[in-house]
Design a protein around this motif. Structure first.
Motif, PDB file in Angstrom:
ATOM      1  N   LYS A   1       6.435   1.527 -14.352  1.00 11.55           N
ATOM      2  CA  LYS A   1       7.246   0.431 -14.864  1.00 11.55           C
ATOM      3  C   LYS A   1       6.706  -0.944 -14.457  1.00 11.55           C
ATOM      4  O   LYS A   1       6.559  -1.819 -15.291  1.00 11.55           O
ATOM      5  N   ASN A   2       6.408  -1.140 -13.183  1.00 12.65           N
ATOM      6  CA  ASN A   2       6.013  -2.464 -12.709  1.00 12.65           C
ATOM      7  C   ASN A   2       4.578  -2.537 -12.213  1.00 12.65           C
ATOM      8  O   ASN A   2       4.186  -3.558 -11.649  1.00 12.65           O
ATOM      9  N   GLN A   3       3.813  -1.472 -12.388  1.00 16.75           N
ATOM     10  CA  GLN A   3       2.454  -1.510 -11.869  1.00 16.75           C
ATOM     11  C   GLN A   3       1.532  -0.569 -12.637  1.00 16.75           C
ATOM     12  O   GLN A   3       1.982   0.335 -13.326  1.00 16.75           O
ATOM     13  N   MET A   4       0.251  -0.843 -12.480  1.00 21.93           N
ATOM     14  CA  MET A   4      -0.790   0.043 -12.999  1.00 21.93           C
ATOM     15  C   MET A   4      -1.602   0.496 -11.787  1.00 21.93           C
ATOM     16  O   MET A   4      -1.997  -0.325 -10.953  1.00 21.93           O
ATOM     17  N   ILE A   5      -1.847   1.774 -11.691  1.00 21.39           N
ATOM     18  CA  ILE A   5      -2.601   2.330 -10.576  1.00 21.39           C
ATOM     19  C   ILE A   5      -3.936   2.819 -11.093  1.00 21.39           C
ATOM     20  O   ILE A   5      -4.001   3.548 -12.092  1.00 21.39           O
ATOM     21  N   GLN A   6      -4.999   2.393 -10.432  1.00 18.79           N
ATOM     22  CA  GLN A   6      -6.352   2.825 -10.780  1.00 18.79           C
ATOM     23  C   GLN A   6      -6.853   3.749  -9.669  1.00 18.79           C
ATOM     24  O   GLN A   6      -6.864   3.376  -8.498  1.00 18.79           O
ATOM     25  N   GLU A   7      -7.258   4.953 -10.064  1.00 15.02           N
ATOM     26  CA  GLU A   7      -7.866   5.896  -9.124  1.00 15.02           C
ATOM     27  C   GLU A   7      -9.314   6.084  -9.542  1.00 15.02           C
ATOM     28  O   GLU A   7      -9.599   6.533 -10.658  1.00 15.02           O
ATOM     29  N   TYR A   8     -10.210   5.706  -8.629  1.00 16.98           N
ATOM     30  CA  TYR A   8     -11.634   5.737  -8.959  1.00 16.98           C
ATOM     31  C   TYR A   8     -12.434   5.870  -7.672  1.00 16.98           C
ATOM     32  O   TYR A   8     -12.252   5.081  -6.739  1.00 16.98           O
ATOM     33  N   MET A   9     -13.316   6.851  -7.634  1.00 18.66           N
ATOM     34  CA  MET A   9     -14.212   7.073  -6.496  1.00 18.66           C
ATOM     35  C   MET A   9     -13.435   7.089  -5.168  1.00 18.66           C
ATOM     36  O   MET A   9     -13.737   6.349  -4.243  1.00 18.66           O
ATOM     37  N   ASP A  10     -12.426   7.935  -5.082  1.00 18.23           N
ATOM     38  CA  ASP A  10     -11.618   8.108  -3.869  1.00 18.23           C
ATOM     39  C   ASP A  10     -10.894   6.836  -3.435  1.00 18.23           C
ATOM     40  O   ASP A  10     -10.544   6.687  -2.263  1.00 18.23           O
ATOM     41  N   LYS A  11     -10.710   5.890  -4.347  1.00 20.30           N
ATOM     42  CA  LYS A  11      -9.947   4.684  -4.049  1.00 20.30           C
ATOM     43  C   LYS A  11      -8.741   4.637  -4.958  1.00 20.30           C
ATOM     44  O   LYS A  11      -8.764   5.134  -6.084  1.00 20.30           O
ATOM     45  N   ARG A  12      -7.709   4.009  -4.468  1.00 18.58           N
ATOM     46  CA  ARG A  12      -6.477   3.833  -5.236  1.00 18.58           C
ATOM     47  C   ARG A  12      -6.107   2.352  -5.174  1.00 18.58           C
ATOM     48  O   ARG A  12      -5.776   1.836  -4.110  1.00 18.58           O
ATOM     49  N   LEU A  13      -6.204   1.670  -6.316  1.00 19.88           N
ATOM     50  CA  LEU A  13      -5.898   0.239  -6.386  1.00 19.88           C
ATOM     51  C   LEU A  13      -4.666   0.037  -7.259  1.00 19.88           C
ATOM     52  O   LEU A  13      -4.494   0.722  -8.274  1.00 19.88           O
ATOM     53  N   ILE A  14      -3.837  -0.918  -6.872  1.00 21.84           N
ATOM     54  CA  ILE A  14      -2.599  -1.187  -7.604  1.00 21.84           C
ATOM     55  C   ILE A  14      -2.662  -2.592  -8.202  1.00 21.84           C
ATOM     56  O   ILE A  14      -3.031  -3.548  -7.518  1.00 21.84           O
ATOM     57  N   TYR A  15      -2.339  -2.688  -9.480  1.00 21.57           N
ATOM     58  CA  TYR A  15      -2.347  -3.946 -10.218  1.00 21.57           C
ATOM     59  C   TYR A  15      -0.980  -4.147 -10.872  1.00 21.57           C
ATOM     60  O   TYR A  15      -0.212  -3.198 -11.041  1.00 21.57           O
ATOM     61  N   GLU A  16      -0.739  -5.372 -11.322  1.00 21.30           N
ATOM     62  CA  GLU A  16       0.445  -5.619 -12.138  1.00 21.30           C
ATOM     63  C   GLU A  16       0.303  -4.827 -13.432  1.00 21.30           C
ATOM     64  O   GLU A  16      -0.792  -4.706 -13.987  1.00 21.30           O
ATOM     65  N   ASN A  17       1.405  -4.292 -13.925  1.00 22.19           N
ATOM     66  CA  ASN A  17       1.390  -3.582 -15.194  1.00 22.19           C
ATOM     67  C   ASN A  17       0.956  -4.566 -16.289  1.00 22.19           C
ATOM     68  O   ASN A  17       1.591  -5.604 -16.473  1.00 22.19           O
TER      69      ASN A  17
END
Length: 145
Positions: free
Chosen positions: A104-120
């Motif tokens: 709802k309020n965020q976009m999560i990127q999972e890439y190369m064993d990393k997890r980054l959170i951005y605004e949706n």
């Protein structure tokens, strides 16, 4: 017609110069290199969008890239704004790799064993649309008083 065309971002140019001047053993390089990679990724995404916008007949739209527009005491930034007598189109480019999860309020990127959170990005687009409407209404009110 590109009224404000795509340019290489100044912060990318500055960061690249800084990287060349920074000694290899300097601890700041650990943060600078991913920062440059992120800026290049965004710029490459916007170059792709710009390429396709360049295929639109020039008389159809006025195209503005990277607009920083005022709203009250702050600003908001649009990647691309297309204007015609019939419609206004806002475009915001994203260039992410890996798995993307939209909540709802965020976009999560999972890439190369990393997890980054951005605004949706959908929330961001809705906010930009609302701010542009407020700005447009404010301009029209002042113009026609």
């Amino acid at each position: 017609m590109f009224v404000k065309p795509l340019e290489i971002p100044k912060n990318l140019l500055k960061a690249e110069v800084l990287e060349k001047r920074t000694p290899l053993e300097h601890p700041a390089l650990a943060k600078l290199i991913p920062y440059i990679k992120n800026l290049k990724s965004g710029y490459n995404g916007e170059k792709t969008i710009s390429y396709y916008l360049g295929q639109i007949p020039t008389q159809r739209f006025y195209i503005f890239h990277d607009l920083r527009l005022p709203y009250e005491d702050a600003f908001f930034q649009l990647d691309f704004l297309l204007l015609s007598p019939q419609i206004i189109i806002l475009l915001d480019g994203k260039n992410h790799s890996g798995k993307l999860i939209f909540e709802k309020n965020q976009m999560i990127q999972e890439y190369m064993d990393k997890r980054l959170i951005y605004e949706n990005p959908i929330s961001q687009a809705n906010r930009h649309q609302l701010l542009l409407k407020y700005l447009w209404k404010n301009i029209n009110c002042r113009t026609f008083r």
